[in-house]
Structures are given as structure tokens and as C-alpha cells.
Design a protein around this motif. Structure first.
Motif, PDB file in Angstrom:
ATOM      1  N   ILE A  44      28.321 -39.553  45.226  1.00  0.00           N
ATOM      2  CA  ILE A  44      27.697 -40.169  46.403  1.00  0.00           C
ATOM      3  C   ILE A  44      28.654 -41.151  47.056  1.00  0.00           C
ATOM      4  CG2 ILE A  44      25.874 -41.762  47.144  1.00  0.00           C
ATOM      5  CD1 ILE A  44      24.039 -40.357  45.079  1.00  0.00           C
ATOM      6  N   LEU A  45      29.321 -41.956  46.247  1.00  0.00           N
ATOM      7  CA  LEU A  45      30.266 -42.930  46.798  1.00  0.00           C
ATOM      8  C   LEU A  45      31.431 -42.249  47.512  1.00  0.00           C
ATOM      9  CD1 LEU A  45      30.353 -45.615  43.970  1.00  0.00           C
ATOM     10  CD2 LEU A  45      29.233 -45.768  46.206  1.00  0.00           C
ATOM     11  N   LYS A  46      31.895 -41.136  46.987  1.00  0.00           N
ATOM     12  CA  LYS A  46      32.979 -40.397  47.649  1.00  0.00           C
ATOM     13  C   LYS A  46      32.518 -39.840  48.991  1.00  0.00           C
ATOM     14  CE  LYS A  46      35.561 -39.241  43.498  1.00  0.00           C
ATOM     15  NZ  LYS A  46      35.945 -38.206  42.554  1.00  0.00           N
ATOM     16  N   VAL A  47      31.303 -39.321  49.031  1.00  0.00           N
ATOM     17  CA  VAL A  47      30.757 -38.791  50.288  1.00  0.00           C
ATOM     18  C   VAL A  47      30.608 -39.916  51.311  1.00  0.00           C
ATOM     19  CG1 VAL A  47      28.710 -37.780  51.355  1.00  0.00           C
ATOM     20  CG2 VAL A  47      29.624 -36.795  49.252  1.00  0.00           C
ATOM     21  N   VAL A  48      30.079 -41.061  50.886  1.00  0.00           N
ATOM     22  CA  VAL A  48      29.919 -42.206  51.792  1.00  0.00           C
ATOM     23  C   VAL A  48      31.273 -42.652  52.319  1.00  0.00           C
ATOM     24  CG1 VAL A  48      29.257 -44.644  51.884  1.00  0.00           C
ATOM     25  CG2 VAL A  48      27.743 -42.983  50.799  1.00  0.00           C
ATOM     26  N   GLU A  49      32.276 -42.658  51.471  1.00  0.00           N
ATOM     27  CA  GLU A  49      33.619 -43.049  51.882  1.00  0.00           C
ATOM     28  C   GLU A  49      34.156 -42.126  52.978  1.00  0.00           C
ATOM     29  OE1 GLU A  49      37.884 -44.043  49.714  1.00  0.00           O
ATOM     30  OE2 GLU A  49      36.495 -42.631  48.770  1.00  0.00           O
ATOM     31  N   VAL A  50      34.060 -40.828  52.765  1.00  0.00           N
ATOM     32  CA  VAL A  50      34.560 -39.857  53.741  1.00  0.00           C
ATOM     33  C   VAL A  50      33.783 -39.966  55.052  1.00  0.00           C
ATOM     34  CG1 VAL A  50      34.744 -37.386  54.245  1.00  0.00           C
ATOM     35  CG2 VAL A  50      35.471 -38.258  52.028  1.00  0.00           C
ATOM     36  N   VAL A  51      32.463 -40.077  54.956  1.00  0.00           N
ATOM     37  CA  VAL A  51      31.636 -40.178  56.165  1.00  0.00           C
ATOM     38  C   VAL A  51      31.983 -41.446  56.945  1.00  0.00           C
ATOM     39  CG1 VAL A  51      29.267 -40.535  56.996  1.00  0.00           C
ATOM     40  CG2 VAL A  51      29.742 -38.761  55.307  1.00  0.00           C
ATOM     41  N   SER A  52      32.235 -42.547  56.255  1.00  0.00           N
ATOM     42  CA  SER A  52      32.576 -43.785  56.965  1.00  0.00           C
ATOM     43  C   SER A  52      33.911 -43.661  57.696  1.00  0.00           C
ATOM     44  CB  SER A  52      32.592 -44.974  56.009  1.00  0.00           C
ATOM     45  OG  SER A  52      33.685 -44.904  55.130  1.00  0.00           O
ATOM     46  N   LEU A  54      35.281 -40.825  58.809  1.00  0.00           N
ATOM     47  CA  LEU A  54      35.067 -39.928  59.948  1.00  0.00           C
ATOM     48  C   LEU A  54      34.294 -40.613  61.065  1.00  0.00           C
ATOM     49  CD1 LEU A  54      34.248 -36.594  58.068  1.00  0.00           C
ATOM     50  CD2 LEU A  54      36.361 -37.205  59.259  1.00  0.00           C
ATOM     51  N   ALA A  55      33.288 -41.408  60.708  1.00  0.00           N
ATOM     52  CA  ALA A  55      32.513 -42.123  61.720  1.00  0.00           C
ATOM     53  C   ALA A  55      33.403 -43.110  62.473  1.00  0.00           C
ATOM     54  CB  ALA A  55      31.335 -42.854  61.078  1.00  0.00           C
ATOM     55  N   GLY A  56      34.256 -43.803  61.756  1.00  0.00           N
ATOM     56  CA  GLY A  56      35.171 -44.743  62.402  1.00  0.00           C
ATOM     57  C   GLY A  56      36.086 -44.057  63.396  1.00  0.00           C
ATOM     58  N   ILE A  57      36.585 -42.892  63.028  1.00  0.00           N
ATOM     59  CA  ILE A  57      37.455 -42.135  63.932  1.00  0.00           C
ATOM     60  C   ILE A  57      36.684 -41.676  65.161  1.00  0.00           C
ATOM     61  CG2 ILE A  57      38.759 -39.975  64.168  1.00  0.00           C
ATOM     62  CD1 ILE A  57      39.506 -40.345  61.166  1.00  0.00           C
ATOM     63  N   VAL A  58      35.509 -41.088  64.946  1.00  0.00           N
ATOM     64  CA  VAL A  58      34.704 -40.575  66.062  1.00  0.00           C
ATOM     65  C   VAL A  58      34.296 -41.712  66.991  1.00  0.00           C
ATOM     66  CG1 VAL A  58      32.464 -39.549  66.656  1.00  0.00           C
ATOM     67  CG2 VAL A  58      33.868 -38.544  64.849  1.00  0.00           C
ATOM     68  N   PHE A  59      33.838 -42.832  66.430  1.00  0.00           N
ATOM     69  CA  PHE A  59      33.397 -43.955  67.269  1.00  0.00           C
ATOM     70  C   PHE A  59      34.554 -44.542  68.063  1.00  0.00           C
ATOM     71  CE2 PHE A  59      29.861 -44.737  63.973  1.00  0.00           C
ATOM     72  CZ  PHE A  59      29.068 -43.768  64.566  1.00  0.00           C
ATOM     73  N   ARG A  60      35.753 -44.574  67.471  1.00  0.00           N
ATOM     74  CA  ARG A  60      36.897 -45.113  68.211  1.00  0.00           C
ATOM     75  C   ARG A  60      37.302 -44.170  69.342  1.00  0.00           C
ATOM     76  NH1 ARG A  60      37.815 -49.628  69.788  1.00  0.00           N
ATOM     77  NH2 ARG A  60      38.316 -48.605  71.705  1.00  0.00           N
ATOM     78  N   ILE A  61      37.216 -42.880  69.106  1.00  0.00           N
ATOM     79  CA  ILE A  61      37.537 -41.911  70.149  1.00  0.00           C
ATOM     80  C   ILE A  61      36.537 -41.994  71.300  1.00  0.00           C
ATOM     81  CG2 ILE A  61      37.620 -39.433  70.683  1.00  0.00           C
ATOM     82  CD1 ILE A  61      38.844 -39.050  67.865  1.00  0.00           C
ATOM     83  N   LYS A  62      35.266 -42.181  70.964  1.00  0.00           N
ATOM     84  CA  LYS A  62      34.228 -42.246  71.994  1.00  0.00           C
ATOM     85  C   LYS A  62      34.142 -43.614  72.686  1.00  0.00           C
ATOM     86  CE  LYS A  62      31.031 -38.695  70.596  1.00  0.00           C
ATOM     87  NZ  LYS A  62      29.613 -38.381  70.585  1.00  0.00           N
TER      88      LYS A  62
END
Length: 70
Positions: A44-52, A54-62
Motif C-alpha cells: 500500500i505504501l509503495k502504491v501511495v508513493e507512486v500515485v503521489s 504521478l499526481a505531482g507531475i500531472v498537477f504541475r503540468i496542468k
């Protein structure tokens, strides 16, 4: 709130289904051993890490505004 969406598109319904599933498993006597708990928590912690990340990248692009420097 005039927009209409299907019941399975509701995040509220999904969160309630997850909670209900956990409750039903607990009530039915399902248990998880210590070793399995450690593996599950690690996964679960690994999934949360990857999602965070990816979210940071997407939010910065948008983003439409530049981050102010100190």
C-alpha cells in the motif's frame, strides 16, 4: 447539484462499498497474519508513493501559475 451520474461513478458509493466489505470480512472471522499484514502495508505504501509522484507531475503540468521563488 443538477448534474447526474451513474451510481458506480460516485466516489461516495465506492468508499462505502470498501468500508462495508471490510466490515463484512471482519464479522465473518477473516483475519490476516502478522507477516501478511507487513506485506500488505508495504504494498500500500509503495502504491501511495507512486500515485503521489504521478499526481505531482500531472498537477504541475496542468498548473497555470508559476511557483514564486523565495
Amino acid at each position: 447539484m443538477n448534474d447526474v451520474k451513474g451510481i458506480l461513478q460516485s466516489k461516495t458509493i465506492w468508499s462505502l462499498l470498501v468500508g462495508l466489505s471490510a466490515t463484512l470480512l471482519l464479522k465473518s472471522g477473516y483475519t490476516i497474519g502478522d507477516a501478511d499484514q507487513a506485506v500488505i502495508v508495504d504494498s500500500i505504501l509503495k502504491v501511495v508513493e507512486v500515485v503521489s509522484y504521478l499526481a505531482g507531475i500531472v498537477f504541475r503540468i496542468k498548473a497555470t501559475k508559476v511557483i514564486a521563488g523565495a
